[in-house]
Write a protein that holds these residues in place. Structure first.
Motif, PDB file in Angstrom:
ATOM      1  N   ARG A   1       0.835  -1.219   0.000  1.00 11.84           N
ATOM      2  CA  ARG A   1       0.000   0.000   0.000  1.00 11.84           C
ATOM      3  C   ARG A   1       0.864   1.261   0.000  1.00 11.84           C
ATOM      4  O   ARG A   1       0.537   2.249  -0.643  1.00 11.84           O
TER       5      ARG A   1
ATOM      6  N   ALA B   1       1.150   4.046  -2.937  1.00 11.87           N
ATOM      7  CA  ALA B   1       0.891   5.467  -2.672  1.00 11.87           C
ATOM      8  C   ALA B   1       2.007   6.325  -3.266  1.00 11.87           C
ATOM      9  O   ALA B   1       1.757   7.394  -3.845  1.00 11.87           O
TER      10      ALA B   1
ATOM     11  N   ILE C   1      -5.858   1.328  -0.966  1.00 13.79           N
ATOM     12  CA  ILE C   1      -5.590   2.727  -0.624  1.00 13.79           C
ATOM     13  C   ILE C   1      -5.832   2.894   0.865  1.00 13.79           C
ATOM     14  O   ILE C   1      -6.940   2.651   1.340  1.00 13.79           O
TER      15      ILE C   1
ATOM     16  N   GLY D   1       0.445   5.562   3.768  1.00  9.23           N
ATOM     17  CA  GLY D   1       0.628   6.198   2.459  1.00  9.23           C
ATOM     18  C   GLY D   1      -0.436   7.233   2.126  1.00  9.23           C
ATOM     19  O   GLY D   1      -0.355   7.897   1.089  1.00  9.23           O
TER      20      GLY D   1
ATOM     21  N   TRP E   1      -1.016   9.917  -1.106  1.00  6.60           N
ATOM     22  CA  TRP E   1      -2.185   9.889  -1.990  1.00  6.60           C
ATOM     23  C   TRP E   1      -2.826  11.272  -2.078  1.00  6.60           C
ATOM     24  O   TRP E   1      -3.169  11.747  -3.159  1.00  6.60           O
TER      25      TRP E   1
END
Ligand SMILES: [Fe+2]
Ligand SMILES: [Fe+2]
Length: 292
Positions: free
Chosen positions: A217, A221, A278, A282, A286
């Motif tokens: 993840r 990101a 998502i 991270g 994003w």
């Protein structure tokens, strides 16, 4: 036949029917039109800002020419990494399977694309806008090591964001015929790549451990941040007498540009959200990517 083989078999037959040789399909000797944009004007990073209002029509066209070259440069960089990933993945596979054969077919597509983008940058008479030292190192690390969910998610983010922009450009009559043709060829062939990466990503996520996904993840990101912030190289603004720092700052604050990123990212963001890719530490990357 497994799902994986079925997908690859369909993609192989679509590749046989709809593949384009840019050397043949594009008239590279045709002169550029003096009054067509190279990116739909409302997608230019400075569109609607006070800086944009001050530019003459011909400067606006020049700026879109450099932005198109910047995106193409980023495209070549990304495709060169992607080709290495696919070849590395192929190395471990059974060459008699459709899945393995499609991976090589995609490499063949990307070879033609990178030649096409290289010719396009040359035709546009623009510099090759390179990534910075950090992203260069990151790209080489990914090319040498990436696999599983982070590999396919990073591929999808770059492919789907570019796809949204090119799909629109290919249909826009204010855009140069050359750019529209390059975009059209790319959109048709990339649709297969997106199908392949989406199906493979979903499979890889199912097979991955929780720990693996937590790390992935974060890498995903960073890939999103790179895609969202890297399409327009700040040096493009020099072409119209704006400093890179001033141009970048204006673009980042520009609501039109922010909307462009969000719009271009929405499909892939929805897909990654469905796969629960998502989140975690991270998220700050994003948010800064502009794609959310
Ligand atoms: Fe491509
Ligand atoms: Fe691709």
């Amino acid at each position: 036949m497994s799902d994986r083989e079925l997908t690859a078999t369909r993609l192989l037959s679509s590749s046989a029917e709809h593949s384009y040789d840019p050397e043949v399909e594009i008239d590279w000797d045709a002169p550029l039109s003096p009054d067509h944009y190279f990116v739909p004007p409302h997608r230019c990073s400075l569109y609607g800002t006070p800086l944009w209002e001050r530019l003459t029509e011909s400067q606006r066209i020049t700026l879109t020419r450099h932005e198109a070259a910047s995106t193409a440069g980023r495209g070549v960089w990304f495709e060169t990494i992607l080709m290495q990933l696919l070849i590395r993945d192929y190395y471990r596979q059974n060459p008699t399977t459709a899945h393995a054969q499609y991976a090589l077919t995609e490499v063949a597509d990307e070879c033609r694309h990178s030649v096409m983008f290289g010719r396009m940058i040359d035709k546009l008479d623009c510099p090759v806008y390179h990534v910075g030292a950090f992203d260069d190192a990151l790209g080489r690390w990914l090319a040498a090591t990436a696999s599983g969910p982070r590999m396919f998610a990073a591929i999808l983010i770059a492919e789907e964001v570019l796809d949204a922009l090119q799909r629109e450009a290919s249909a826009d009559e204010s855009v140069q015929p050359l750019i529209r043709m390059v975009s059209r060829i790319h959109v048709v062939e990339e649709a297969r790549h997106v199908r392949y990466a989406r199906a493979e990503l979903a499979r890889q996520v199912r097979a991955a451990s929780r720990r693996r996904l937590a790390f992935d993840r974060l890498v995903i990101a960073r890939a999103a941040y790179l895609t969202g912030t890297g399409l327009v190289h700040p040096d493009v603004y020099r072409s119209v007498g704006i400093t890179p720092a001033q141009g970048r700052q204006a673009a980042r604050a520009n609501p039109h540009h922010r909307e462009t990123l969000r719009w271009a990212g929405q499909r892939v963001v929805a897909y990654l959200e469905d796969l629960d890719l998502i989140g975690g530490p991270g998220m700050a990357l994003w948010r800064r990517s502009g794609l959310l």
